[in-house]
Design a protein around this motif. Structure first.
Motif, PDB file in Angstrom:
ATOM      1  N   GLY A  48     -14.450 -26.367 -36.147  1.00 23.29           N
ATOM      2  CA  GLY A  48     -14.558 -25.512 -34.825  1.00 23.29           C
ATOM      3  C   GLY A  48     -14.209 -24.255 -34.940  1.00 23.29           C
ATOM      4  N   ILE A  49     -16.158 -24.080 -35.435  1.00 25.97           N
ATOM      5  CA  ILE A  49     -15.944 -22.430 -35.880  1.00 25.97           C
ATOM      6  C   ILE A  49     -17.027 -22.335 -34.709  1.00 25.97           C
ATOM      7  CG2 ILE A  49     -17.872 -20.947 -37.611  1.00 25.97           C
ATOM      8  CD1 ILE A  49     -16.475 -23.366 -39.731  1.00 25.97           C
ATOM      9  N   ASP A  50     -16.908 -21.139 -33.731  1.00 21.96           N
ATOM     10  CA  ASP A  50     -17.989 -21.055 -32.378  1.00 21.96           C
ATOM     11  C   ASP A  50     -19.193 -21.050 -33.462  1.00 21.96           C
ATOM     12  OD1 ASP A  50     -15.986 -21.844 -31.010  1.00 21.96           O
ATOM     13  OD2 ASP A  50     -14.918 -19.688 -30.902  1.00 21.96           O
ATOM     14  N   ASN A  51     -20.164 -21.204 -32.260  1.00 18.85           N
ATOM     15  CA  ASN A  51     -21.579 -20.901 -33.144  1.00 18.85           C
ATOM     16  C   ASN A  51     -22.748 -20.810 -31.958  1.00 18.85           C
ATOM     17  OD1 ASN A  51     -23.660 -23.350 -33.329  1.00 18.85           O
ATOM     18  ND2 ASN A  51     -21.590 -23.529 -33.325  1.00 18.85           N
ATOM     19  N   VAL A  52     -23.528 -20.161 -31.724  1.00 16.83           N
ATOM     20  CA  VAL A  52     -24.608 -19.665 -30.309  1.00 16.83           C
ATOM     21  C   VAL A  52     -26.165 -19.447 -31.720  1.00 16.83           C
ATOM     22  CG1 VAL A  52     -26.085 -17.964 -28.829  1.00 16.83           C
ATOM     23  CG2 VAL A  52     -23.385 -18.237 -29.185  1.00 16.83           C
ATOM     24  N   ILE A  53     -26.977 -20.455 -30.867  1.00 19.11           N
ATOM     25  CA  ILE A  53     -28.366 -20.539 -31.311  1.00 19.11           C
ATOM     26  C   ILE A  53     -29.353 -20.160 -30.271  1.00 19.11           C
ATOM     27  CG2 ILE A  53     -29.946 -22.389 -31.907  1.00 19.11           C
ATOM     28  CD1 ILE A  53     -28.025 -24.433 -32.796  1.00 19.11           C
ATOM     29  N   LEU A  54     -29.978 -18.685 -30.878  1.00 19.27           N
ATOM     30  CA  LEU A  54     -31.698 -18.694 -30.471  1.00 19.27           C
ATOM     31  C   LEU A  54     -32.589 -19.268 -31.176  1.00 19.27           C
ATOM     32  CD1 LEU A  54     -30.404 -14.773 -31.072  1.00 19.27           C
ATOM     33  CD2 LEU A  54     -30.332 -16.246 -28.756  1.00 19.27           C
ATOM     34  N   GLU A  55     -33.580 -19.571 -29.984  1.00 18.19           N
ATOM     35  CA  GLU A  55     -35.172 -20.238 -30.091  1.00 18.19           C
ATOM     36  C   GLU A  55     -36.141 -19.721 -30.006  1.00 18.19           C
ATOM     37  OE1 GLU A  55     -38.034 -22.038 -31.392  1.00 18.19           O
ATOM     38  OE2 GLU A  55     -36.440 -22.325 -32.090  1.00 18.19           O
ATOM     39  N   ARG A  56     -36.720 -19.162 -30.233  1.00 19.16           N
ATOM     40  CA  ARG A  56     -37.940 -17.931 -29.750  1.00 19.16           C
ATOM     41  C   ARG A  56     -38.978 -18.857 -28.064  1.00 19.16           C
ATOM     42  NH1 ARG A  56     -43.668 -17.134 -30.859  1.00 19.16           N
ATOM     43  NH2 ARG A  56     -43.418 -18.301 -33.102  1.00 19.16           N
ATOM     44  N   LYS A  57     -38.946 -20.622 -28.251  1.00 20.71           N
ATOM     45  CA  LYS A  57     -39.646 -21.657 -28.013  1.00 20.71           C
ATOM     46  C   LYS A  57     -39.146 -22.232 -27.341  1.00 20.71           C
ATOM     47  CE  LYS A  57     -43.880 -20.532 -29.822  1.00 20.71           C
ATOM     48  NZ  LYS A  57     -44.445 -20.119 -29.596  1.00 20.71           N
ATOM     49  N   THR A  58     -39.254 -22.669 -26.377  1.00 22.26           N
ATOM     50  CA  THR A  58     -39.024 -24.099 -25.220  1.00 22.26           C
ATOM     51  C   THR A  58     -38.871 -24.898 -25.831  1.00 22.26           C
ATOM     52  OG1 THR A  58     -40.596 -25.474 -24.670  1.00 22.26           O
ATOM     53  CG2 THR A  58     -40.346 -23.452 -23.288  1.00 22.26           C
ATOM     54  N   GLY A  59     -37.133 -25.785 -25.984  1.00 22.81           N
ATOM     55  CA  GLY A  59     -36.837 -26.836 -25.942  1.00 22.81           C
ATOM     56  C   GLY A  59     -38.115 -28.410 -25.973  1.00 22.81           C
ATOM     57  N   ASP A  60     -39.186 -28.174 -24.659  1.00 22.79           N
ATOM     58  CA  ASP A  60     -39.541 -29.113 -24.803  1.00 22.79           C
ATOM     59  C   ASP A  60     -41.319 -28.778 -25.957  1.00 22.79           C
ATOM     60  OD1 ASP A  60     -38.646 -30.987 -22.540  1.00 22.79           O
ATOM     61  OD2 ASP A  60     -39.845 -29.596 -21.503  1.00 22.79           O
TER      62      ASP A  60
END
Length: 404
Positions: free
Chosen positions: A25-37
């Motif tokens: 139940g801990i809110d989190n956001v992920i940042l990624e420099r590249k695309t998912g592909d």
């Protein structure tokens, strides 16, 4: 925007942490420099320790790895023209490893995160951290040409060796330890059946070779090559010819060749930075340490870092305890250095070093002979290969993390 935890990096470490936090139940956001592909297209490791599988189960994404992964209870060491089996299962008290590609782990975690509707910002550029040494860190980034800001309680740097997380810690705080090896691994991925149902580690006069797999129909092979070697210099035919020359006659006869799906050269190095925490910023995985792939520890070490960090953050939010946070770096580094030692030892044992000389070569041969003739030596290899227990209160007698 505000969240409890910002995770930088959407590789398997960051995604696993995000899923574990979500279960608590801990809110989190992920940042990624590249695309998912792009993230999915990276070809990486494929040997999972039991602790890593258990963490995937806790995160709710372990079912496909257990159904489709290939359990391995032994490995084979090839030297002086003969293969010798190390019975991992018997020597380690019934433990084993599972072959399941890191790409598939990442895919499973991506799909679970998407299904849960959790926020992941791909192509997040110009990430900048502020206030990690205080109580209210801020993460700035741009996406789609627009500037955005995230306020949070904690930041987890799962963004690899070249990521911004470690670079955001003052240099005066960090101590780094590094060793570069005088060779790299030329790797080929091919849709051909594996040459053996277990991994073969070969020490030959022509150099090291590894016969691995991703499934019963997809193989992964590696050759030791000098530092500075260019992948363009190796045609498929040249690779298969050299691999044959480094195998024993039985394996040579069983080898099925085919066009390469992927071919690359990876340098080998050992790298550790201490500490793995600066205020409310935590480092995990390749952001803090890199090991040679010989011992199959990279992904597994990242997973254990994430397991410790998940426990620490869960304690903070549920029990208002800072103990896990305060001791995060110390607990991780104890396990990291043991894995670094094993990876260095196994690399030194199985590879040909250009400056070893005749004396060094004889010492290596004597150690290999001792390894296969001594149960104590074989047991040490088996215990380290399947993974040492995690020092966590969520561990059972075999060292496997359990659900909190």
């Amino acid at each position: 925007m505000r969240t409890q935890v910002v995770i930088i990096g959407a590789g398997p470490a960051g995604l696993l942490l995000g899923q574990l936090l979500h279960t608590a139940g801990i809110d989190n956001v992920i940042l990624e420099r590249k695309t998912g592909d792009y993230v999915l297209g990276r070809i990486r490791a494929g040997v999972l320790e039991q602790t890593t599988l258990d963490l995937l189960d806790i995160a709710g994404v372990g079912s496909r790895a257990r159904a489709e992964g290939l359990p391995h209870e032994g490995i084979e060491l090839l030297f002086q023209g003969a293969r010798h089996r190390i019975d991992l299962h018997a020597l380690s008290g019934g433990r084993r490893v599972t072959v399941y590609g890191q790409t598939e782990v990442t895919r499973d975690l991506m799909e679970a995160r998407k299904a849960a509707g959790l926020a992941t910002f791909y192509e997040a550029e110009d990430v900048r951290l502020e206030g990690t040494d205080g109580n209210s860190p801020t993460v700035h980034f741009t996406r789609g040409g627009g500037a955005q800001t995230l306020r949070c309680d904690f930041v987890a740097g799962c963004d690899g060796f070249h990521g911004v997380a470690r670079q955001s810690i003052p240099g005066s705080v960090l101590q780094t330890y590094e060793r570069a090896y005088p060779f790299g691994w030329l790797g080929v991925l091919a849709d051909t059946p594996p040459v053996s149902h277990e991994l073969i580690y070969a020490n030959t006069p022509r150099g090291f070779a590894l016969c691995s797999m991703r499934s019963e129909t997809r193989s992964r092979y590696y050759l030791q090559v000098p530092v500075g070697e260019r992948v363009e210099s190796w045609s498929d035919e040249a690779f298969w010819t050299e691999l044959r020359a480094r195998l024993d006659p039985e394996a040579r006869d069983r080898l099925v060749v085919g066009p390469s799906l992927e071919k690359s050269i990876a340098p080998l190095r050992s790298f550790v930075t201490e500490p793995m925490r600066f205020g409310r910023l935590f480092l995990a995985g390749d952001a803090a340490h890199i090991v040679p792939p010989t011992g199959a520890k990279g992904l597994n070490l990242a997973a254990s870092d994430v397991g410790f960090l998940f426990e620490a953050l869960a304690d903070h939010y549920r029990e208002h305890s800072s103990a896990g946070i305060d001791f995060y770096s110390q607990r991780c580094l104890q396990r990291v250095w043991r894995a670094v030692r094993f990876s260095w030892w196994f690399t030194s044992l199985m590879h040909r070093f250009p400056d070893a000389g005749e004396f060094g070569q004889k010492i290596q041969e004597a150690e290999l002979d001792y390894l296969i003739s001594s149960q104590a030596a074989s047991t040490s290899l088996a215990e380290n290969y399947v993974g040492l227990p995690m020092n966590t209160r969520y561990a059972d007698g075999a060292g496997a993390p359990m659900r909190p």
